[in-house]
Every structure is written in structure tokens, then in C-alpha cells.
Design a protein around this motif. Structure first.
Motif, PDB file in Angstrom:
ATOM      1  N   VAL A 114     -15.476 -11.526  23.177  1.00 28.05           N
ATOM      2  CA  VAL A 114     -14.853 -10.572  22.263  1.00 28.05           C
ATOM      3  C   VAL A 114     -13.358 -10.579  22.563  1.00 28.05           C
ATOM      4  CG1 VAL A 114     -16.896  -9.131  22.024  1.00 28.05           C
ATOM      5  CG2 VAL A 114     -15.245  -8.639  23.840  1.00 28.05           C
ATOM      6  N   ALA A 115     -12.582 -10.144  21.608  1.00 23.96           N
ATOM      7  CA  ALA A 115     -11.132 -10.178  21.781  1.00 23.96           C
ATOM      8  C   ALA A 115     -10.498  -8.950  21.145  1.00 23.96           C
ATOM      9  CB  ALA A 115     -10.546 -11.448  21.163  1.00 23.96           C
ATOM     10  N   SER A 116      -9.312  -8.636  21.609  1.00 22.45           N
ATOM     11  CA  SER A 116      -8.512  -7.576  21.004  1.00 22.45           C
ATOM     12  C   SER A 116      -7.086  -8.073  20.852  1.00 22.45           C
ATOM     13  CB  SER A 116      -8.548  -6.303  21.847  1.00 22.45           C
ATOM     14  OG  SER A 116      -7.961  -6.533  23.112  1.00 22.45           O
ATOM     15  N   LEU A 117      -6.412  -7.561  19.859  1.00 24.63           N
ATOM     16  CA  LEU A 117      -4.995  -7.841  19.656  1.00 24.63           C
ATOM     17  C   LEU A 117      -4.253  -6.517  19.614  1.00 24.63           C
ATOM     18  CD1 LEU A 117      -3.865  -7.146  16.491  1.00 24.63           C
ATOM     19  CD2 LEU A 117      -5.504  -8.961  15.983  1.00 24.63           C
ATOM     20  N   THR A 118      -3.034  -6.531  20.078  1.00 20.03           N
ATOM     21  CA  THR A 118      -2.157  -5.371  19.931  1.00 20.03           C
ATOM     22  C   THR A 118      -1.021  -5.776  19.009  1.00 20.03           C
ATOM     23  OG1 THR A 118      -2.708  -4.516  22.124  1.00 20.03           O
ATOM     24  CG2 THR A 118      -0.702  -3.687  21.096  1.00 20.03           C
ATOM     25  N   SER A 119      -0.941  -5.110  17.876  1.00 22.99           N
ATOM     26  CA  SER A 119      -0.012  -5.496  16.818  1.00 22.99           C
ATOM     27  C   SER A 119       1.437  -5.240  17.223  1.00 22.99           C
ATOM     28  CB  SER A 119      -0.322  -4.718  15.539  1.00 22.99           C
ATOM     29  OG  SER A 119       0.148  -3.374  15.644  1.00 22.99           O
ATOM     30  N   VAL A 120       2.327  -5.818  16.454  1.00 20.41           N
ATOM     31  CA  VAL A 120       3.728  -5.426  16.552  1.00 20.41           C
ATOM     32  C   VAL A 120       3.850  -3.979  16.086  1.00 20.41           C
ATOM     33  CG1 VAL A 120       4.555  -7.775  16.201  1.00 20.41           C
ATOM     34  CG2 VAL A 120       4.214  -6.288  14.211  1.00 20.41           C
ATOM     35  N   GLU A 121       5.013  -3.380  16.301  1.00 20.71           N
ATOM     36  CA  GLU A 121       5.229  -1.978  15.935  1.00 20.71           C
ATOM     37  C   GLU A 121       4.945  -1.767  14.440  1.00 20.71           C
ATOM     38  OE1 GLU A 121       6.016   1.917  16.892  1.00 20.71           O
ATOM     39  OE2 GLU A 121       6.233   0.262  18.320  1.00 20.71           O
ATOM     40  N   PRO A 122       4.029  -0.852  14.117  1.00 23.91           N
ATOM     41  CA  PRO A 122       3.721  -0.624  12.695  1.00 23.91           C
ATOM     42  C   PRO A 122       4.774   0.252  12.030  1.00 23.91           C
ATOM     43  CG  PRO A 122       2.409   0.844  14.050  1.00 23.91           C
ATOM     44  CD  PRO A 122       3.169  -0.039  15.004  1.00 23.91           C
ATOM     45  N   ARG A 123       4.807   0.177  10.732  1.00 25.96           N
ATOM     46  CA  ARG A 123       5.650   1.079   9.955  1.00 25.96           C
ATOM     47  C   ARG A 123       5.049   1.230   8.562  1.00 25.96           C
ATOM     48  NH1 ARG A 123       8.731  -3.767  10.391  1.00 25.96           N
ATOM     49  NH2 ARG A 123       9.498  -4.611   8.385  1.00 25.96           N
ATOM     50  N   HIS A 124       5.514   2.209   7.852  1.00 24.91           N
ATOM     51  CA  HIS A 124       5.021   2.426   6.487  1.00 24.91           C
ATOM     52  C   HIS A 124       6.130   3.032   5.646  1.00 24.91           C
ATOM     53  CE1 HIS A 124       4.520   6.552   8.020  1.00 24.91           C
ATOM     54  NE2 HIS A 124       4.555   6.927   6.761  1.00 24.91           N
ATOM     55  N   GLU A 125       5.922   2.958   4.340  1.00 24.58           N
ATOM     56  CA  GLU A 125       6.860   3.571   3.411  1.00 24.58           C
ATOM     57  C   GLU A 125       6.103   4.014   2.171  1.00 24.58           C
ATOM     58  OE1 GLU A 125       8.720  -0.248   1.053  1.00 24.58           O
ATOM     59  OE2 GLU A 125       9.415   0.082   3.117  1.00 24.58           O
ATOM     60  N   PRO A 126       6.603   5.046   1.488  1.00 24.84           N
ATOM     61  CA  PRO A 126       5.916   5.511   0.282  1.00 24.84           C
ATOM     62  C   PRO A 126       5.900   4.423  -0.789  1.00 24.84           C
ATOM     63  CG  PRO A 126       7.555   7.114   1.032  1.00 24.84           C
ATOM     64  CD  PRO A 126       7.798   5.857   1.801  1.00 24.84           C
ATOM     65  N   ALA A 127       4.828   4.383  -1.531  1.00 21.76           N
ATOM     66  CA  ALA A 127       4.767   3.483  -2.685  1.00 21.76           C
ATOM     67  C   ALA A 127       5.475   4.139  -3.858  1.00 21.76           C
ATOM     68  CB  ALA A 127       3.318   3.174  -3.041  1.00 21.76           C
ATOM     69  N   SER A 128       6.208   3.359  -4.607  1.00 24.87           N
ATOM     70  CA  SER A 128       6.925   3.915  -5.758  1.00 24.87           C
ATOM     71  C   SER A 128       5.937   4.335  -6.838  1.00 24.87           C
ATOM     72  CB  SER A 128       7.902   2.887  -6.320  1.00 24.87           C
ATOM     73  OG  SER A 128       7.193   1.809  -6.918  1.00 24.87           O
ATOM     74  N   VAL A 129       6.393   5.230  -7.681  1.00 30.00           N
ATOM     75  CA  VAL A 129       5.547   5.678  -8.797  1.00 30.00           C
ATOM     76  C   VAL A 129       5.179   4.494  -9.688  1.00 30.00           C
ATOM     77  CG1 VAL A 129       5.486   7.117 -10.870  1.00 30.00           C
ATOM     78  CG2 VAL A 129       6.478   8.017  -8.756  1.00 30.00           C
ATOM     79  N   ALA A 130       6.128   3.601  -9.915  1.00 30.28           N
ATOM     80  CA  ALA A 130       5.860   2.442 -10.776  1.00 30.28           C
ATOM     81  C   ALA A 130       4.822   1.519 -10.155  1.00 30.28           C
ATOM     82  CB  ALA A 130       7.163   1.677 -11.023  1.00 30.28           C
ATOM     83  N   LEU A 131       4.908   1.288  -8.835  1.00 28.49           N
ATOM     84  CA  LEU A 131       3.931   0.435  -8.162  1.00 28.49           C
ATOM     85  C   LEU A 131       2.543   1.058  -8.205  1.00 28.49           C
ATOM     86  CD1 LEU A 131       2.983  -1.886  -6.374  1.00 28.49           C
ATOM     87  CD2 LEU A 131       3.884  -0.646  -4.385  1.00 28.49           C
ATOM     88  N   ILE A 132       2.471   2.339  -7.944  1.00 24.00           N
ATOM     89  CA  ILE A 132       1.174   3.029  -7.983  1.00 24.00           C
ATOM     90  C   ILE A 132       0.550   2.909  -9.374  1.00 24.00           C
ATOM     91  CG2 ILE A 132       0.067   5.291  -7.889  1.00 24.00           C
ATOM     92  CD1 ILE A 132       2.092   6.030  -5.695  1.00 24.00           C
ATOM     93  N   LYS A 133       1.334   3.163 -10.381  1.00 28.34           N
ATOM     94  CA  LYS A 133       0.817   3.118 -11.755  1.00 28.34           C
ATOM     95  C   LYS A 133       0.315   1.725 -12.106  1.00 28.34           C
ATOM     96  CE  LYS A 133       2.157   4.120 -16.541  1.00 28.34           C
ATOM     97  NZ  LYS A 133       3.265   4.611 -17.432  1.00 28.34           N
ATOM     98  N   GLU A 134       1.085   0.694 -11.741  1.00 27.37           N
ATOM     99  CA  GLU A 134       0.708  -0.675 -12.090  1.00 27.37           C
ATOM    100  C   GLU A 134      -0.522  -1.125 -11.305  1.00 27.37           C
ATOM    101  OE1 GLU A 134       2.760  -5.119 -12.485  1.00 27.37           O
ATOM    102  OE2 GLU A 134       3.935  -3.406 -11.767  1.00 27.37           O
ATOM    103  N   ALA A 135      -0.567  -0.825 -10.000  1.00 33.65           N
ATOM    104  CA  ALA A 135      -1.707  -1.235  -9.178  1.00 33.65           C
ATOM    105  C   ALA A 135      -2.994  -0.567  -9.646  1.00 33.65           C
ATOM    106  CB  ALA A 135      -1.438  -0.911  -7.717  1.00 33.65           C
ATOM    107  N   LEU A 136      -2.937   0.726  -9.922  1.00 33.74           N
ATOM    108  CA  LEU A 136      -4.133   1.434 -10.387  1.00 33.74           C
ATOM    109  C   LEU A 136      -4.601   0.897 -11.734  1.00 33.74           C
ATOM    110  CD1 LEU A 136      -3.413   5.168  -9.407  1.00 33.74           C
ATOM    111  CD2 LEU A 136      -4.852   3.502  -8.219  1.00 33.74           C
ATOM    112  N   ALA A 137      -3.667   0.577 -12.602  1.00 33.74           N
ATOM    113  CA  ALA A 137      -4.041   0.041 -13.915  1.00 33.74           C
ATOM    114  C   ALA A 137      -4.749  -1.303 -13.771  1.00 33.74           C
ATOM    115  CB  ALA A 137      -2.808  -0.097 -14.797  1.00 33.74           C
ATOM    116  N   LEU A 138      -4.254  -2.166 -12.875  1.00 37.37           N
ATOM    117  CA  LEU A 138      -4.878  -3.477 -12.686  1.00 37.37           C
ATOM    118  C   LEU A 138      -6.246  -3.358 -12.030  1.00 37.37           C
ATOM    119  CD1 LEU A 138      -1.778  -5.580 -11.564  1.00 37.37           C
ATOM    120  CD2 LEU A 138      -2.925  -5.614 -13.777  1.00 37.37           C
ATOM    121  N   LEU A 139      -6.418  -2.342 -11.188  1.00 39.73           N
ATOM    122  CA  LEU A 139      -7.720  -2.105 -10.566  1.00 39.73           C
ATOM    123  C   LEU A 139      -8.696  -1.411 -11.511  1.00 39.73           C
ATOM    124  CD1 LEU A 139      -6.563  -0.818  -7.056  1.00 39.73           C
ATOM    125  CD2 LEU A 139      -7.850  -2.926  -7.473  1.00 39.73           C
ATOM    126  N   GLY A 140      -8.150  -0.721 -12.516  1.00 42.79           N
ATOM    127  CA  GLY A 140      -8.994   0.092 -13.378  1.00 42.79           C
ATOM    128  C   GLY A 140      -9.388   1.405 -12.711  1.00 42.79           C
TER     129      GLY A 140
END
Length: 282
Positions: A114-140
Motif C-alpha cells: 500500500v502507498a500514501s502520497l502527501t500532496s503539494v500545498e493545496p489551495r482553492h478559489e471561488p468559481a465564477s458565476v459564469a463558470l458555475i452556470k456553464e458547467a451545470l448546464a453541460l451536466l444537466g
């Protein structure tokens, strides 16, 4: 330079079933990128890792999907670590990747590596309204079908993923998206996968990961996305302190996968799992 050995393993299986297949090429030095791309295309798995010794316990690693080089891949990292464990023994290694150094640990448990990895430092950022709208539409998917306790966000732990949390098991189970249009969107937004999740309970998350930019409709186990999700949940204050999460993926595909995610108070995210042999060849 093309002398090396190609291994085929499935990372993050449940027992002896499922997991995400990965190619692992190990040689004395890395071939040129065109050769690595050709091998990854011939192998046909979502990712193939190419590994060569650097010095001591340090290994240089690169990742290729059938279509292009990828900055980081979690399941191929676990597969590579287990392959190295079989060759060089259990222990700690450092993988030098395009996104930075990734520490891995290989050990034996119940007669398997078995193995484990320790990632590089994570980060996140809010998704834009336009990205959310487009992604949800493509997913249905509709906004009212989502889990409002996990806002849609872009999350990173070596590669960027769009985290979208479904409000029910049924919503996650019904996945049908526009492949070409989603590919275009993800390339534009520098996304590697969509991290579609449903949180059954605080320590158990079910995930599905479309990966059209790699030429794959869905990934059965995505270690990089698991690390990114753990980092996002921690840094956005959506976890209560340090935590261990189980992520179940690949279930709907008939390739059940288990990823164990340890989220410390700070720093990289630890993702652990097994890897089982599929086939070996030269």
C-alpha cells in the motif's frame, strides 16, 4: 532513451476488485516527451507515469494521459510507488514532479503493498458565476439539486478540479454530459477533472470524476482530486479540525475504488490506497 519496464496496476481497489488502471514505466532515465506520449497512448489508461532515479530515494516522475502530459496524477503516483516498492522495497521516497516534490511512503499491509502520497500545498478559489452556470448546464444539473453546505469551487493539490456537490445520491448517480463541450470548458478553465461528490456522512464521500480533457469519460479513482477536495474542505472551514475521509469512487462504473484522505491542520493532504498488479511487460 527507451530502455525501461512497463507495469500495469490498478490503484485504489477495494480488495482485489476495481481501482483505476495506470501504466508505470520505470527506467534508468526518462525518454523524450514524444516517446512518453506514444507509450501513454498505446497503454490507453487515463494516465501513465514515467519514473527514473535521480539520487538516493528521489525519483523524477512525469505523467501522460493518452492525449497530453498532465502536471500531476494521484492514482498513477500510488501505482508508481507500489511498483517501486516491489522493485526496491518498502520505505519513503520523494517524487520530483512538474508541480513540486511529492513525498510517498510504501509499506506492506495484509500481504500487499500500500502507498500514501502527501500532496503539494493545496489551495482553492471561488468559481465564477459564469463558470458555475456553464458547467451545470453541460451536466444537466440544477442549482436546487446541489448541496449548499459545499459551495462550488476550484480546488488544487497539484492539478485544478471543479468541485460540485450533489444534494442526493440519485443526482450523483445520474451522469450524462456533453463530452466535447465540457472538454472545451475545462481546457479554457485549466481544469483536469470535475470532482462531483455526494457527502453521505461527515467521513464518507462518494465521487465521480469526468476527465474529458484526457480523453476519458469518467475516472474510477482520482487521487489528485481527492487531495484537492480535502484541502478545500479544510481551508474553507467545512471540516471540524483534522479529519480522515473515505472517498468511494468508480462504483457506478463497476470499478469500485477506495481512497483514504487524511487532512492535517495545515500543509499537504495525505491520500492512501493499495495498487494491484494487472499485467507486466517489457
Amino acid at each position: 532513451m527507451t530502455d525501461g519496464r512497463l507495469y500495469r496496476l490498478a490503484a485504489f481497489p477495494v480488495g482485489d476488485q476495481g481501482g483505476n488502471p495506470a501504466g508505470v514505466w520505470i527506467g534508468a532515465s526518462l525518454p523524450d516527451p514524444a516517446y512518453m506520449q506514444r507509450i501513454a497512448n498505446e497503454v490507453g489508461y487515463s494516465e501513465t507515469a514515467f519514473v527514473a532515479p535521480e539520487s538516493g530515494d528521489v525519483r523524477t516522475i512525469r505523467y501522460f494521459s493518452p492525449r497530453a502530459e498532465v502536471s500531476f496524477c494521484g492514482h498513477a503516483t500510488i501505482a508508481a510507488a507500489v511498483a517501486i516498492g516491489h522493485r526496491d522495497g518498502a520505505g519513503r521516497y520523494r517524487f520530483s514532479s512538474l508541480v513540486g516534490d511529492v513525498d510517498v511512503e510504501v509499506g506492506e499491509q495484509s500481504g500487499r503493498f500500500v502507498a500514501s502520497l502527501t500532496s503539494v500545498e493545496p489551495r482553492h478559489e471561488p468559481a465564477s458565476v459564469a463558470l458555475i452556470k456553464e458547467a451545470l448546464a453541460l451536466l444537466g444539473w440544477r442549482q436546487e439539486e446541489l448541496d449548499p453546505s459545499i459551495p462550488i469551487a476550484k480546488a488544487y493539490a497539484g492539478a485544478w478540479h471543479l468541485v460540485i456537490a450533489a444534494g442526493s445520491e440519485g443526482r450523483l448517480a445520474n451522469l450524462d454530459y456533453a463530452f466535447d463541450a465540457m472538454t472545451t470548458l475545462m481546457l479554457r478553465e485549466n481544469l483536469t477533472t470535475l470532482q462531483l461528490v455526494w457527502r453521505e456522512r461527515a467521513d464518507l464521500i462518494h465521487s465521480r470524476n469526468p476527465f474529458p480533457v484526457g480523453g476519458v469519460v469518467e475516472d474510477p479513482a482520482t487521487g489528485a482530486a481527492a487531495a484537492a477536495l480535502g484541502g478545500y474542505l479544510r481551508d474553507a472551514g467545512l471540516l471540524q479540525g483534522e479529519a480522515r475521509l473515505e472517498i468511494r469512487q468508480g462504483e457506478v462504473m463497476g470499478r469500485p475504488s477506495l481512497l483514504v484522505v487524511d487532512v492535517p491542520a495545515s500543509g499537504g493532504i495525505k491520500v492512501s490506497g493499495a495498487a494491484i498488479d494487472i499485467r507486466q511487460g517489457s
